[in-house]
Scaffold this motif. Sequence first.
Motif, PDB file in Angstrom:
ATOM      1  N   TYR A 146      72.030 111.400 -41.670  1.00 36.22           N
ATOM      2  CA  TYR A 146      70.691 111.011 -42.095  1.00 36.22           C
ATOM      3  C   TYR A 146      70.329 109.651 -41.506  1.00 36.22           C
ATOM      4  CZ  TYR A 146      66.860 109.492 -45.091  1.00 36.22           C
ATOM      5  OH  TYR A 146      65.654 109.013 -45.545  1.00 36.22           O
ATOM      6  N   ALA A 147      69.092 109.506 -41.062  1.00 38.08           N
ATOM      7  CA  ALA A 147      68.623 108.240 -40.506  1.00 38.08           C
ATOM      8  C   ALA A 147      68.748 107.130 -41.542  1.00 38.08           C
ATOM      9  CB  ALA A 147      67.167 108.377 -40.064  1.00 38.08           C
ATOM     10  N   TYR A 189      62.725 124.512 -42.290  1.00 35.17           N
ATOM     11  CA  TYR A 189      61.755 123.694 -43.015  1.00 35.17           C
ATOM     12  C   TYR A 189      61.784 122.283 -42.454  1.00 35.17           C
ATOM     13  CZ  TYR A 189      59.315 121.169 -46.676  1.00 35.17           C
ATOM     14  OH  TYR A 189      58.427 120.369 -47.366  1.00 35.17           O
ATOM     15  N   ASP A 190      60.622 121.768 -42.093  1.00 37.11           N
ATOM     16  CA  ASP A 190      60.496 120.411 -41.591  1.00 37.11           C
ATOM     17  C   ASP A 190      59.827 119.552 -42.652  1.00 37.11           C
ATOM     18  OD1 ASP A 190      61.486 121.336 -39.111  1.00 37.11           O
ATOM     19  OD2 ASP A 190      59.467 121.915 -38.471  1.00 37.11           O
ATOM     20  N   LYS A 191      60.520 118.515 -43.080  1.00 38.42           N
ATOM     21  CA  LYS A 191      60.051 117.650 -44.159  1.00 38.42           C
ATOM     22  C   LYS A 191      58.626 117.177 -43.892  1.00 38.42           C
ATOM     23  CE  LYS A 191      61.678 113.568 -46.731  1.00 38.42           C
ATOM     24  NZ  LYS A 191      62.763 112.547 -46.766  1.00 38.42           N
ATOM     25  N   ARG A 192      57.760 117.418 -44.871  1.00 44.36           N
ATOM     26  CA  ARG A 192      56.339 117.101 -44.707  1.00 44.36           C
ATOM     27  C   ARG A 192      56.005 115.691 -45.170  1.00 44.36           C
ATOM     28  NH1 ARG A 192      53.940 122.226 -47.794  1.00 44.36           N
ATOM     29  NH2 ARG A 192      55.981 122.166 -48.833  1.00 44.36           N
ATOM     30  N   MET A 193      56.453 115.333 -46.354  1.00 38.73           N
ATOM     31  CA  MET A 193      56.104 114.046 -46.938  1.00 38.73           C
ATOM     32  C   MET A 193      57.222 113.043 -46.662  1.00 38.73           C
ATOM     33  SD  MET A 193      53.339 115.337 -47.984  1.00 38.73           S
ATOM     34  CE  MET A 193      52.493 114.109 -48.944  1.00 38.73           C
ATOM     35  N   CYS A 194      57.282 112.560 -45.433  1.00 44.47           N
ATOM     36  CA  CYS A 194      58.299 111.584 -45.056  1.00 44.47           C
ATOM     37  C   CYS A 194      57.977 110.223 -45.677  1.00 44.47           C
ATOM     38  CB  CYS A 194      58.356 111.447 -43.542  1.00 44.47           C
ATOM     39  SG  CYS A 194      58.864 112.949 -42.670  1.00 44.47           S
ATOM     40  N   GLU A 205      60.638 106.489 -42.640  1.00 47.73           N
ATOM     41  CA  GLU A 205      60.936 107.702 -41.877  1.00 47.73           C
ATOM     42  C   GLU A 205      59.843 108.007 -40.863  1.00 47.73           C
ATOM     43  OE1 GLU A 205      63.558 110.581 -44.778  1.00 47.73           O
ATOM     44  OE2 GLU A 205      61.407 110.453 -45.127  1.00 47.73           O
ATOM     45  N   VAL A 206      58.595 108.021 -41.320  1.00 42.32           N
ATOM     46  CA  VAL A 206      57.505 108.431 -40.437  1.00 42.32           C
ATOM     47  C   VAL A 206      57.164 107.327 -39.427  1.00 42.32           C
ATOM     48  CG1 VAL A 206      55.503 107.641 -41.786  1.00 42.32           C
ATOM     49  CG2 VAL A 206      55.348 109.762 -40.438  1.00 42.32           C
ATOM     50  N   SER A 207      57.495 106.080 -39.760  1.00 41.42           N
ATOM     51  CA  SER A 207      57.195 104.972 -38.853  1.00 41.42           C
ATOM     52  C   SER A 207      58.245 104.821 -37.757  1.00 41.42           C
ATOM     53  CB  SER A 207      57.102 103.655 -39.632  1.00 41.42           C
ATOM     54  OG  SER A 207      56.061 103.703 -40.583  1.00 41.42           O
ATOM     55  N   ASP A 208      59.514 105.092 -38.103  1.00 42.41           N
ATOM     56  CA  ASP A 208      60.592 104.740 -37.186  1.00 42.41           C
ATOM     57  C   ASP A 208      61.536 105.862 -36.792  1.00 42.41           C
ATOM     58  OD1 ASP A 208      59.735 102.042 -37.278  1.00 42.41           O
ATOM     59  OD2 ASP A 208      60.883 101.710 -39.115  1.00 42.41           O
ATOM     60  N   PHE A 209      61.563 106.984 -37.555  1.00 41.40           N
ATOM     61  CA  PHE A 209      62.646 107.939 -37.326  1.00 41.40           C
ATOM     62  C   PHE A 209      62.232 109.386 -37.105  1.00 41.40           C
ATOM     63  CE2 PHE A 209      64.995 104.460 -39.351  1.00 41.40           C
ATOM     64  CZ  PHE A 209      66.082 104.362 -38.504  1.00 41.40           C
ATOM     65  N   TYR A 210      61.234 109.887 -37.849  1.00 36.87           N
ATOM     66  CA  TYR A 210      61.001 111.323 -37.860  1.00 36.87           C
ATOM     67  C   TYR A 210      59.546 111.688 -37.558  1.00 36.87           C
ATOM     68  CZ  TYR A 210      65.511 111.761 -40.328  1.00 36.87           C
ATOM     69  OH  TYR A 210      66.835 111.722 -40.684  1.00 36.87           O
ATOM     70  N   THR A 211      59.376 112.918 -37.063  1.00 38.16           N
ATOM     71  CA  THR A 211      58.062 113.545 -36.932  1.00 38.16           C
ATOM     72  C   THR A 211      57.864 114.469 -38.137  1.00 38.16           C
ATOM     73  OG1 THR A 211      58.103 113.502 -34.515  1.00 38.16           O
ATOM     74  CG2 THR A 211      56.659 115.127 -35.548  1.00 38.16           C
ATOM     75  N   GLU A 229      60.073 114.233 -51.279  1.00 38.56           N
ATOM     76  CA  GLU A 229      59.042 115.191 -51.673  1.00 38.56           C
ATOM     77  C   GLU A 229      59.080 115.492 -53.166  1.00 38.56           C
ATOM     78  OE1 GLU A 229      58.190 117.524 -47.504  1.00 38.56           O
ATOM     79  OE2 GLU A 229      59.741 118.366 -48.823  1.00 38.56           O
ATOM     80  N   VAL A 230      60.161 115.097 -53.846  1.00 37.44           N
ATOM     81  CA  VAL A 230      60.228 115.254 -55.295  1.00 37.44           C
ATOM     82  C   VAL A 230      59.095 114.498 -55.979  1.00 37.44           C
ATOM     83  CG1 VAL A 230      61.682 113.254 -55.869  1.00 37.44           C
ATOM     84  CG2 VAL A 230      61.918 115.382 -57.191  1.00 37.44           C
TER      85      VAL A 230
END
Length: 276
Positions: free
Chosen positions: A49-50, A114-119, A123-129, A151-152
């Motif tokens: 995990y990042a 499944y690709d995580k939607r609510m990063c 995460e969304v700034s530096d690691f994942y799409t 996402e919980v």
Amino acid sequence: MPSVRVAVAQSSISPDPRVNGATIRSVVRAAAAQGARLVQLPEGALSGYAKAQVRSWDDVDWAVVDDELDRVRAAAREAGVWVVLGSAHRLGAPHRPHNSVYVISDRGELVDRYDKRMCSHTEVSDFYTPGFESVVFEVDGLRFGVAVCIEVNFPELFADYERAGVDCVLLSAYPVDSVFATKARAHAAINCYWVGLSAPAETRELFASALIGPDGRCLAEVSSGSDLVVGDIDTDDPDFHVALDLARPWRARARVGDIYAERRVDDVRSRERTVP
């Protein structure tokens, strides 16, 4: 109605995907030995995990990740077990990977992802799409949805899965606080379905991986260390009659609103809210 035995893992995660692959295959074999039809593993179980095991995607040998995924698929086929596991999923350059959960059938086929939607912000700034689609799949007549970690905190995702008719949401995580487990139990109780909650051994001090029932009770949880727990999703279990046969259909009707609209009255004492 069908019943499915599910194994929820609390496996350790290493920066080395080869070590992770070996751990996952061991978990798959242990789950099969206990009669499980599906085994769930944590977020980032294969790739790491990042921010925890992965500081930069440049450090990840994607060929090794792909090879280990193939080995896990073979293990799933040999054991006859569905495998649901977290891993980064690389995209074409220069795009960052998805934070994903692979769904592997008991034939070793990669049937969905499944690709995580609510990063998270980091995460969304530096690691994942981010991803944008829910995932629902079926095992032995029961329907499963997938969600990942933070996402919980987005109840609309869990409500969407209830409307999709799932029997269980598999929530794989790398948590940072203990209230996470309380939120997972709340989603199970509110939506009247099972929740598989899988987190790594590295976060064991926060809570144990567990299978949560449709009434919000923790039905089975990992007792210690890197391990797994097995429980049955049995839609005929009389313990869940109220949750499954009464509460869930009633709440579905209530959300539509007709049962309330047809009982609206024309009464001045109803309209005037400042009248004692």
